[in-house]
Design an enzyme around this catalytic site. Sequence first.
Site, PDB file in Angstrom:
ATOM      1  N   LYS A 177     -67.578 -27.864 -63.631  1.00 51.83           N
ATOM      2  CA  LYS A 177     -68.641 -27.632 -64.611  1.00 51.83           C
ATOM      3  C   LYS A 177     -69.730 -28.696 -64.576  1.00 51.83           C
ATOM      4  O   LYS A 177     -70.796 -28.494 -65.160  1.00 51.83           O
ATOM      5  CB  LYS A 177     -68.038 -27.552 -66.011  1.00 51.83           C
ATOM      6  CG  LYS A 177     -67.154 -26.356 -66.210  1.00 51.83           C
ATOM      7  CD  LYS A 177     -67.973 -25.090 -66.120  1.00 51.83           C
ATOM      8  CE  LYS A 177     -67.277 -23.965 -66.823  1.00 51.83           C
ATOM      9  NZ  LYS A 177     -68.156 -22.840 -67.054  1.00 51.83           N
TER      10      LYS A 177
HETATM   11  C1  LIG Z   1     -60.887 -25.673 -66.030  1.00 50.26           C
HETATM   12  C2  LIG Z   1     -61.906 -24.688 -65.554  1.00 50.26           C
HETATM   13  N1  LIG Z   1     -63.182 -24.819 -65.892  1.00 50.26           N
HETATM   14  C3  LIG Z   1     -64.097 -23.934 -65.426  1.00 50.26           C
HETATM   15  C4  LIG Z   1     -63.779 -22.901 -64.588  1.00 50.26           C
HETATM   16  C5  LIG Z   1     -64.818 -21.961 -64.068  1.00 50.26           C
HETATM   17  O1  LIG Z   1     -65.417 -21.401 -65.092  1.00 50.26           O
HETATM   18  P1  LIG Z   1     -66.656 -20.476 -65.043  1.00 50.26           P
HETATM   19  O2  LIG Z   1     -66.147 -19.104 -64.816  1.00 50.26           O
HETATM   20  O3  LIG Z   1     -67.222 -20.673 -66.406  1.00 50.26           O
HETATM   21  O4  LIG Z   1     -67.595 -20.903 -63.985  1.00 50.26           O
HETATM   22  C6  LIG Z   1     -62.527 -22.744 -64.257  1.00 50.26           C
HETATM   23  C7  LIG Z   1     -62.165 -21.690 -63.371  1.00 50.26           C
HETATM   24  O5  LIG Z   1     -61.105 -21.700 -62.788  1.00 50.26           O
HETATM   25  C8  LIG Z   1     -61.560 -23.639 -64.751  1.00 50.26           C
HETATM   26  O6  LIG Z   1     -60.309 -23.519 -64.416  1.00 50.26           O
END
Ligand SMILES: Cc1ncc(COP(=O)(O)O)c(C=O)c1O
Length: 583
Positions: free
Chosen positions: A133
């Site tokens: 993120k």
């Molecule tokens: C801890 C975590 N954060 C974020 C994401 C990805 O999120 P997004 O679909 O919002 O890009 C994932 C996806 O596996 C995740 O496991």
Amino acid sequence: MSPVAIAEENMNGPKNMDHKIPVGPITAGRSRKKSLATQLSKEGHGCPMGFVRPDLTSRCTWKANETKPDMKKGTQGPHSIDKSKDRMKIMPDVLYNIGNTPLVRINKISKTAGLKCELLAKCEFFNAGGSVKDRIALRMVEDAEKSGMLKAGDTIIEPTSGNTGIGLALAAAVKGYRCIIVLPEKMSNEKVATLRALGAEIVRTPTSASWDSPESHISVAQRLLAEIPNSIILDQYRNPGNPLAHYDTTAEEILEQCDGKVDMVIMGAGTGGTISGIGRKIKEKCPDCIVVGVDPLGSILAEPENLNRTEVSYYDVEGTGYDFIPTVLDRTVVDKWIKSNDKDSFIMARRLIREEGLLCGGSSGATMACAVQASQDLKPGQKCVALLADGVRNYMTKFLDDQWLADRDIIELKDEMTNWWAEEKVSSLELSAPLSILPSVAVEHAIDIMVKEGYDQLPVITESGKIVGVATMGSLKAKMLKGKVNATDPVEAASYNTFKKLNLDTTLSKLNRILDTEHFALVVHNQRLYTNQKDIQEREVIVGIVTDIDLLQYISRHEAGNGSDGSGSTSPRNSQQGSEKSN
Ligand SMILES: Cc1ncc(COP(=O)(O)O)c(C=O)c1O
């Protein structure tokens, strides 16, 4: 249009006014004029500027290969193209250490699973803030700066399950913005501690609040936006920069690291930014590659719809899954969805750490467990890339703790205690049948009932028998004294809805461990109920509430030699006093 161009058009869909609401971010506006959202939104949720839904119809018209990038201008359709920053000898600041994450071969797990293909992990926990993120946080901040929506001295507000918050707090710390993160209670204390250390202000919301309720993290963030001048919600659910960050950098890196040829990519989905961005670029540059999405049981992101049917309503893996379909999730680029479960996810996360030395989080375990399954038929020479979204730092007191896993029946701990009672069952305790109340009973009446009946906790049960919470002296005190509920509010608003449940076969040693951290646990029994001649439903029935005193009374009576004299079951006021341990 650009890849992910969520620009303007596609007005189809159920939400007929969507197209008039600007694409994310959501701004409070610098003037006192009513924002567009104010004029448009019918739902208020107490947000003076109206509620902007995170599942509005996407306006993206992206089609693989349709809009060519203009490398001279650095644009593709309406969007700017971002590149991974080169590795520098000395970085101007830590934000340069976002992206360019390593791709690491999975050796032992792959061998044990008998895989023929090469299984590779894209290790996103090496980003500066510790997760995938960080990429979207930086992209959304810099896009907003470029467009003039975000200026020095402004406040960034974001509803998030934590990692986007950490990425934003990191960017805000380096660049000097105020940052407020709104996150559900479920998210780990480690994430909260990291956010606080980065200087973010934190607002917690109930995990059980559905996304569109006034208490949800999304509604609360939008209310704050209306109150705080010069604030902005970058809105990861609708911001084109979310999938674009992955289209421009994560996917390009994977392709480059695999010399342009990758056969399967697999990752979890939360907002869907990662899978949409990577999926779109992969479909353009490597059309035969299979894109696999991982969605936890209890979430509804997977397709076809019947994959989502389950009794599971809560899962402990953090960061993936939702109860709505976020605008940026483009499910057309996903070839196949696999549902993950907590047990396999945490066991695989521990194996990734123990066998491969990859210090990843629980959702990475979910992705890798599904990758092992999905890549069984790939051939020698083919490559499967699994994205490990965050690191173990977020979960030190959670799945890294054996006791935490044992409490959830994910592993069994050899009990060191050799107490005579350790293997006895909860069914040996003499539990009194609990008194329960309907969710609509007023808080003041619930207190009267507790006093009259001598109970400190009352299960809150609907007319149809569904357990919706437990009202305890602690929950009533906490909410009433903080002014969060009034005496006339329904008791449901003041009850705890996360509590431990166990059954009559649970051992007393496990009960003892649970009562180390909880003041009480509900003892439930599954009852089968015919709703007509052929349809049968499973329903949980509460058979008792168990507390420390029940356990102590059982042990002391047996040790005194007058065990099952049947003389006294637990009195209703069977533990209590003192502060609530649960929640
Ligand atoms: C801890 C975590 N954060 C974020 C994401 C990805 O999120 P997004 O679909 O919002 O890009 C994932 C996806 O596996 C995740 O496991």
